[in-house]
Design an enzyme around this catalytic site. Structure first.
Site, PDB file in Angstrom:
ATOM      1  N   TYR A 131      -2.652  -1.860  10.596  1.00  0.00           N
ATOM      2  CA  TYR A 131      -2.779  -2.783   9.660  1.00  0.00           C
ATOM      3  C   TYR A 131      -0.605  -2.542   8.356  1.00  0.00           C
ATOM      4  O   TYR A 131      -0.915  -3.170   7.233  1.00  0.00           O
ATOM      5  CB  TYR A 131      -3.639  -2.050   9.107  1.00  0.00           C
ATOM      6  CG  TYR A 131      -3.724  -2.211   7.144  1.00  0.00           C
ATOM      7  CD1 TYR A 131      -4.169  -3.533   6.608  1.00  0.00           C
ATOM      8  CD2 TYR A 131      -3.282  -0.893   6.094  1.00  0.00           C
ATOM      9  CE1 TYR A 131      -3.433  -3.314   5.276  1.00  0.00           C
ATOM     10  CE2 TYR A 131      -3.865  -1.142   5.346  1.00  0.00           C
ATOM     11  CZ  TYR A 131      -3.927  -2.259   4.315  1.00  0.00           C
ATOM     12  OH  TYR A 131      -3.332  -2.431   3.177  1.00  0.00           O
ATOM     13  N   HIS A 132      -0.918  -1.213   8.583  1.00  0.00           N
ATOM     14  CA  HIS A 132       0.175  -0.501   7.935  1.00  0.00           C
ATOM     15  C   HIS A 132       1.297  -0.928   7.878  1.00  0.00           C
ATOM     16  O   HIS A 132       2.015  -1.082   7.201  1.00  0.00           O
ATOM     17  CB  HIS A 132       0.244   1.277   7.535  1.00  0.00           C
ATOM     18  CG  HIS A 132      -0.755   1.676   6.508  1.00  0.00           C
ATOM     19  ND1 HIS A 132      -1.859   2.092   7.315  1.00  0.00           N
ATOM     20  CD2 HIS A 132      -0.981   1.586   5.710  1.00  0.00           C
ATOM     21  CE1 HIS A 132      -2.534   2.163   6.431  1.00  0.00           C
ATOM     22  NE2 HIS A 132      -2.579   2.508   5.259  1.00  0.00           N
ATOM     23  N   LYS A 147       1.827  -4.558   6.306  1.00  0.00           N
ATOM     24  CA  LYS A 147       2.484  -3.914   5.305  1.00  0.00           C
ATOM     25  C   LYS A 147       3.751  -4.040   5.132  1.00  0.00           C
ATOM     26  O   LYS A 147       4.797  -3.938   4.289  1.00  0.00           O
ATOM     27  CB  LYS A 147       1.545  -3.058   4.164  1.00  0.00           C
ATOM     28  CG  LYS A 147       0.275  -3.085   4.667  1.00  0.00           C
ATOM     29  CD  LYS A 147      -0.218  -4.244   3.011  1.00  0.00           C
ATOM     30  CE  LYS A 147      -0.912  -4.449   2.477  1.00  0.00           C
ATOM     31  NZ  LYS A 147      -1.430  -5.524   1.822  1.00  0.00           N
ATOM     32  N   THR A 204       0.919  -0.759  -0.033  1.00  0.00           N
ATOM     33  CA  THR A 204      -0.434   0.142   0.165  1.00  0.00           C
ATOM     34  C   THR A 204       0.628   1.285   0.119  1.00  0.00           C
ATOM     35  O   THR A 204       2.066   0.799   0.595  1.00  0.00           O
ATOM     36  CB  THR A 204      -1.249   0.150   1.391  1.00  0.00           C
ATOM     37  OG1 THR A 204      -0.976   1.338   1.334  1.00  0.00           O
ATOM     38  CG2 THR A 204       0.173  -0.226   2.499  1.00  0.00           C
ATOM     39  N   SER A 223      -0.471   2.780  10.776  1.00  0.00           N
ATOM     40  CA  SER A 223      -1.695   1.973  11.947  1.00  0.00           C
ATOM     41  C   SER A 223      -1.039   0.479  11.350  1.00  0.00           C
ATOM     42  O   SER A 223       0.058   0.030  11.023  1.00  0.00           O
ATOM     43  CB  SER A 223      -3.212   2.046  10.576  1.00  0.00           C
ATOM     44  OG  SER A 223      -3.069   0.956   9.490  1.00  0.00           O
TER      45      SER A 223
END
Lengths: 429, 495
Positions: B275-276, B279, B229, B273
């Site tokens: 989530y990031h 990644k 991302t 975050s």
């Protein structure tokens, strides 16, 4: 067991007649010394060119390269400039074990990958890409793996550490000995063939250690040959009197002073033109090119109709060949001629695949290792290798002095199978 | 570059249908391609050999010798040469992108396979929401793909975390490209609480690790296309360029009157975050695996995705891909359109001056196809920033509002609310995203206005509009990065 006796065929890759005799005489190879006292050791010639893929293909088929179709480790298929790597699938003649009625065990013969169905056991030699396709029958694979077998020493290790290379060489030989022993004991056979290939690898890297008693690896060099000799000894101890024993090498070896790059010389003299804007390798050969070389020193005319950007017309061929031969006859590096001999196609090749053969083959002078070197910037350079192949000084040994056909002048490795056949006929008559 | 033919000069060296072997242990020596080629030519005996699984009659040959343009197995398509009946496996095939890509590639002639364990459906269900565009069950989807488009998709229900089963499936299918979408794609979902953060990081990080080990064991020559991302980079306040994964050759670090080259080094990541962060961890895992095992991968730093359309998903209601509009799984443009339809002011967080990169669904499919068509070289970890443009969120809201009013007669308002996230609300943004157009031939087909109009048309269908109405209370955020759970307060409302 056949009442006619069995045939045992031992190959020592790259081992020269002179070296073998010397190591037998100085006690490094006592079993060979014992053998030489009860048989005939001959000095013979290799194939032209003198490299393992061609020579072993000639040995196992008894054929000229233009009959079996293998001219080198690399080739360029007609209508392309694509480098290809011929293997067992490319061999156009049958090996002796596919022509005989008996059962064979064939271990580590170079250029016989991938293996195929045959009457007996076949484990291919270098270049074998994976063990799975190197073992026939496939059911034998797990046992071969269990014995830690590997086809070839990892020669890359020599570029990192000679000690690592020698250790790997030793492990490879030990495993080969175990597999040889296993097959000898557990397989039924009429012909048993084993080739020791670590010898060639060792001599390429450490020929100087053979010649120099003060060399750090002098003992290691001889140690490897002693170990090969011990395995040979274990084989001959199990032979019956009426068994035929033949040993041979595929080419000779000598010290190496310099690499000389044939393509660099062709380029320097306007026979080869290279367009770096194209996609690389031989595909960069452009339409003005009259000739190019593949390893080791095979020269091909860039013939019209044969190659994509071929420019040489049939009427011009003879003149260009003449010019190239003349160039290499006089070409010298450091005052020394680079070629010992120069052969034209028709002098050395005969057979149905002669159209695929090189137009000229060069044989390097003493100490001169001829290479293709397409992108080499210089025509010659020093190298980390200290040994190079020779076309002369291969050997043939036959146990027993009675009923041995003579080895005539000009005998080369492609005559060995025919010789064994006549030997069998003589002994078993 | 001739359109669509970005891969004509690629050779067997990077073709996934090739076994490479040779006397040089190139997988361990770390030499570059050029060095290997030089070594091959000059030293002799050090050749690397290609063996084509599709054309065994070629025997062993120089892997640089045949280009995709010359090889009959690589066939001319709109998106470059593509392997005939190329086997592509999609991890997370049931998702928004996965299902769309499956149909897209199937229509192009690829043999598509895929795995999914329906995590996305379960996560959405757990939050009490649903996809507002109804989607069929997988069995019905597969049946419809065959019936409507003539596509056979080989599906297996499988968790990407199950490395043993994944390895077995890879060995069975032997995919030539693997597209990895099997991740939780939500920043807010990862910020709900510890359990959600843990699940997101476990699924994403360990799932990718499992995938890497499985590929290494089963199909190391296959291309891994991994979805990253743009959010990995963050939004640096210095305004320095967001390069495509690595610093360019002429980048320099200057400090205390000394200079160092940064060329070729990974660029800094600044995830925003949990989530990031997952990644970013993926990035390093994939990067290292390529280095250790000579795997081949493209990491796709995707901008914010939006849209509903490809010809394939629009071909039949049973083939539609999911469309989420809730605070956790709805991406911003998709959410704006849903809000406009049910009369909720389009919601901006904080100043609304944040800038993000965007890409439409159909363009994303084109990019992935072009990446598949030009596989990385052995050991190559490539990064592309996959976006077609970047916009201030406030401007996007205004664009959506204008289309809603002008083309669909809707009365659309915009509001700014408290920002539940911890992020810069005013910042420079300088993304570099030239690789896909320059090296892969990507040409943007879908502009925002066109795709937003398509979204309005679809979402205004009565059954879909009523599904938005049902979940309208789940659109505004209640998940705060601070850990609080509360409604955001409006700062400003404007037309």
């Amino acid at each position: 067991m056949s009442c006619m006796g069995r045939t045992v065929f031992i190959g020592l890759d790259g081992v020269p007649h002179g070296l073998l005799k010397r190591l037998a005489d100085d006690g490094t190879m006592p079993h060979c010394r014992r053998l030489f006292e009860i048989g005939n050791l001959h000095c013979i010639a290799s194939t032209i060119p003198d490299i393992s893929s061609v020579a072993w293909s000639s040995i196992i088929t008894g054929k000229n390269p233009a009959e079996h179709g293998i001219f080198g480790f690399v080739d360029i298929p007609i209508n392309t400039y694509r480098i290809s790597f011929p293997n067992y699938l490319s061999l156009k003649s049958k090996p002796f074990w596919e022509k005989s009625e008996g059962r064979s065990v064939i271990l580590n013969v170079p250029s016989t990958f991938p293996v195929r169905e045959m009457n007996g056991v076949h484990i291919s030699g270098f270049v074998s890409l994976d063990l799975e396709r190197s073992v026939y029958p496939p059911g034998l694979l797990s046992q071969v793996k269990a014995l830690d077998y590997k086809v070839d020493v990892d020669a890359e290790k020599a570029h990192v550490s000679m000690d690592m290379f020698l250790s790997d060489l030793d492990k490879t030989l030990t495993a080969r000995g175990k597999v040889c022993d296993h097959l000898w004991q557990h397989e039924k056979w009429d012909t048993f063939m084993i080739v020791f290939t670590g010898t060639d690898r060792l001599m390429h890297f450490l020929w100087d250690a053979y010649e120099d008693e003060e060399h750090w690896y002098y003992k290691a060099f001889r140690g490897h040959f002693s170990k090969v000799d011990a395995i040979v000894g274990s084989i001959i101890d199990r032979l019956n009197d009426n068994d035929i024993l033949v040993m041979c090498s595929d080419h000779g070896m000598e010290h190496l002073d310099k690499n000389v790059y044939v393509n660099a010389i062709l380029k320097e003299h306007g026979f080869l033109h290279y367009d770096p804007a194209l996609k690389g390798g031989f595909a960069n050969i452009d339409g003005r090119t009259k000739a190019f070389s593949l390893d080791p020193a095979r020269i091909y005319l860039n013939k019209r109709g044969k190659f994509p950007r071929g420019c040489v017309a049939p009427n011009d061929e003879e003149k260009i060949i003449e010019d190239i031969c003349e160039l290499f006859q006089r070409y010298a590096v450091g005052g020394k001629a680079v070629c010992k001999a120069i052969y034209r196609k028709k002098e050395i090749f005969h057979g149905p695949f002669i159209d695929l053969a090189p137009d000229i083959v060069l044989i390097g002078n003493e100490g001169i290792n001829l290479h293709s070197g397409l992108t080499a910037e210089n025509t010659s350079e020093e190298t980390i290798f200290s040994g190079k192949h020779t076309q002369h000084d291969a050997f043939l040994y036959v146990r027993g002095r009675d009923k041995c056909p003579s080895v005539k002048e000009g005998f080369n490795v492609s005559n060995i199978i025919g010789y064994i056949d006549s030997l069998k006929a003589e002994r078993w008559r | 570059m001739k359109k669509g033919m970005h891969n004509k000069d690629c050779t067997c060296w990077s073709c996934p249908a090739i076994n490479l072997a040779g006397k040089v242990d190139f997988r361990a020596c770390g030499q570059s391609v050029e060095q290997i080629k030089k070594f091959q030519d000059e030293k002799g005996g050090g050749h690397i050999m290609a063996e084509c699984r599709r054309r065994p009659e070629l025997g062993l040959y120089d892997p640089m010798a045949i280009t995709f343009q010359e090889c009959p197995e690589w066939q001319d398509t709109e998106y470059g040469y593509l392997l005939k009946n190329m086997r592509v496996m999609i991890l997370g095939i049931d998702g928004y992108l996965g299902w769309t890509l499956a149909l897209w590639l199937g229509k192009l002639g690829c043999k598509v396979s895929g795995i999914d364990n329906y995590s996305r459906r379960n996560w959405v269900k757990e939050r009490g929401t649903h996809t507002v565009v109804p989607i069929a069950r997988m069995t019905e989807r597969l049946h419809a793909a065959k019936e409507v488009l003539g596509i056979d998709i080989y599906f297996r229900e499988l968790d990407v975390l199950d490395k043993v089963a994944l390895t077995e499936f890879l060995k069975e299918v032997k995919p030539e490209a693997i597209v990895h979408y099997a991740e939780c794609p939500s920043a807010p979902y990862s910020m709900i609480d510890f359990e959600h953060a843990k699940n997101v990081q476990s699924n994403n990080v360990i799932g990718t690790l499992s995938t890497l080990f499985a590929i290494h064991e089963a199909v190391p020559e296959s291309t891994l296309i991994k979805l990253g991302t743009m959010g990995e980079y963050g939004a640096p306040l210095t305004g320095r360029p967001l390069f495509e994964g690595f610093f360019p050759a002429d980048a320099v670090l200057k400090w205390q009157d000394k200079e160092w080259s940064l060329g070729g080094e990974l660029t800094p990541r600044d995830p925003v975050s949990f989530y990031h962060i997952s990644k970013v961890q993926d990035t390093f895992n994939v990067y290292e695996a390529c280095k250790y095992w000579w795997l081949r991968s493209y990491d796709v730093m995707q901008g914010v995705i939006y849209g509903v359309h490809t010809d394939e998903v629009a071909a039949d209601p049973r083939l539609r891909t999911r469309f989420d509009i809730d605070e956790w799984f709805g991406t911003i443009i998709n959410r704006f359109v849903a809000q406009a339809i049910v009369g909720i002011p389009l919601t901006l967080y904080g100043a609304g001056e944040q800038i993000r990169g965007f890409i439409a669904l159909e363009d994303a499919m084109q990019c992935i196809t072009r990446l598949i068509a030009k596989p990385p070289e052995p050991g190559q970890y490539g990064v592309v920033n996959q976006m077609s443009g970047y916009y201030k969120l406030r401007e996007l809201a205004e664009t959506v509002a204008a289309i809603g009013k002008k083309s669909f007669g809707l009365d659309v308002q915009i509001q700014r609310v408290e920002n539940p996230r911890v992020e810069s609300e005013r910042h420079p943004f300088n993304p570099i995203f030239s690789k896909l157009p320059d090296e892969f031939g990507f040409v943007q087909k879908d502009n925002i206005e066109q795709e937003v109009s398509r979204m309005f048309s679809l979402l205004l269908q009565p059954n879909i509009k009523s599904r938005i109405e049902e979940k309208r209370h789940l659109i505004l955020p209640k998940t705060w990065w601070s850990g609080q759970k509360k409604e955001v307060e409006r700062i400003e409302l404007y037309k």
